[in-house]
Design an enzyme around this catalytic site. Structure first.
Site, PDB file in Angstrom:
ATOM      1  CB  ILE A  55      -0.863  -0.004   1.156  1.00  0.00           C
ATOM      2  CG1 ILE A  55      -0.364   0.212   2.514  1.00  0.00           C
ATOM      3  CG2 ILE A  55      -1.899  -1.254   1.231  1.00  0.00           C
ATOM      4  CD1 ILE A  55      -1.245   0.562   3.758  1.00  0.00           C
ATOM      5  CE1 TYR A  56       3.159   1.393   4.457  1.00  0.00           C
ATOM      6  CE2 TYR A  56       5.451   1.100   4.336  1.00  0.00           C
ATOM      7  CZ  TYR A  56       4.281   1.087   5.051  1.00  0.00           C
ATOM      8  OH  TYR A  56       4.260   0.741   6.476  1.00  0.00           O
ATOM      9  CD  GLU A  57      -0.312   3.387  -4.400  1.00  0.00           C
ATOM     10  OE1 GLU A  57       0.065   4.644  -5.127  1.00  0.00           O
ATOM     11  OE2 GLU A  57      -1.730   3.047  -4.483  1.00  0.00           O
TER      12      GLU A  57
END
Length: 315
Positions: A55-57
């Site tokens: 989710i940090y991408e």
């Protein structure tokens, strides 16, 4: 920088782990070039361990940094929310592709709450075990903000690594206090689980007393490594000095100690409530049609990930 093995694994890491969330668009919004430079700079100073998550991408930052790093000497830990075999396979394949690597050192299930949530993720664990046999994963772990989450990881024999939240004031621990958390972490480490903790400065809340707060975690013998967000050379140098000597250098003390991070919500917030539904700490609420952080906010920025207008940031 000294290196240690994570529990009973053969994974050897620096005592300091590079927390990579802070460089992303959700926080400092560094360019890929800037972020990769900092990762390589930290490695040149002895930090061979980085923490990231799907989710940090920010896999592209790490991929770029790996061009100047000895991959066999570097440890990558990532996380996902997968709970089925298919979802776990998709997350692993995404990480391998976007990081440009043949294996992930530590693949973790993100934000586990207890043995019950771990049982609910059994399909993902089974896939990770298969991937481990194939050499695509070296160790399986969990991240957690809960005492019960650590207990779940302790009970589950397939979990090699536990990544819990630990700071001197217990900021962000959802179901107890820091004493409760340390008790179960000690038990887990004695059972051979590798432990690397997160948020020693409470997501930025403890920056004004960073030296005291960091030393609290640094001196816990059953925590192998400490993950902390870093978004500048000064922060890297300061954290290394803290880990090695317990002191913040005088030359950096004023600039770092005066920095106080905060979560901001842009004026164009629609008040949709996605952030409220995302936050497990009840750290943000809708007031008069707009999202407003409150005293429970631990500055993790997870709420920003689900903002359709991209109006939430930490600065």
């Amino acid at each position: 920088m000294n290196r240690v093995k994570l529990g009973n694994t053969d994974i050897e890491v620096s005592r300091l782990c590079f927390g990579s969330l802070t460089m992303t668009p959700f926080q400092a919004n560094l360019s890929i070039k800037e972020g990769a430079y900092l990762i390589k700079y930290a490695y040149s100073k002895g930090i061979n361990f980085i923490d990231t998550a799907e989710i940090y991408e920010n896999y592209n930052y790490i991929k770029e940094a790996l061009k100047g790093i000895n991959r066999e000497d570097y440890v990558i830990a990532t996380k996902c929310y997968a709970y089925t075999k298919d979802m776990a396979k998709e997350s692993l394949e995404l990480a391998l592709k976007e990081l440009g690597t043949d294996y992930i050192d530590i693949f973790m299930l993100h934000e586990q709450e207890s043995i019950h949530t771990l049982r609910g993720h059994q399909g993902a664990i089974e896939y990770f075990l298969e991937a481990k046999k194939l050499g695509k994963i070296r160790a399986i772990g969990i991240s957690t903000h809960r005492v019960e989450g650590v207990l779940g990881g302790l009970i589950c024999d397939h979990i090699d690594i536990i990544h819990p939240i630990v700071n001197k004031e217990g900021i962000g621990i959802q179901d107890g206090n820091v004493e409760n958390m340390l008790s179960v972490i000690k038990e887990a480490n004695e059972k051979g689980k590798g432990i690397y903790s997160m948020k020693p400065l409470g997501g930025g809340h403890l920056i004004p007393k960073a030296q005291e707060a960091f030393n609290f975690v640094r001196n816990i013998p059953y925590i192998n490594s400490v993950a902390i967000g870093m978004q500048s050379k000064e922060e890297i140098d300061s954290n290394i000095n803290l880990m090695e000597t317990g002191l913040v250098p005088d030359s950096l003390k004023n600039s770092l100690m005066s920095k106080k991070r905060r979560l901001i919500v842009a004026d164009y917030c629609l008040g949709c409530g996605n952030c409220v539904n995302t936050c497990k700490h009840h750290g943000i609420e809708i007031i008069e049609g707009r999202a407003v952080p409150n005293e429970n906010c631990i500055l993790c920025s997870y709420c920003a990930r689900n903002c359709p207008e991209f109006c939430i940031k930490i600065i």
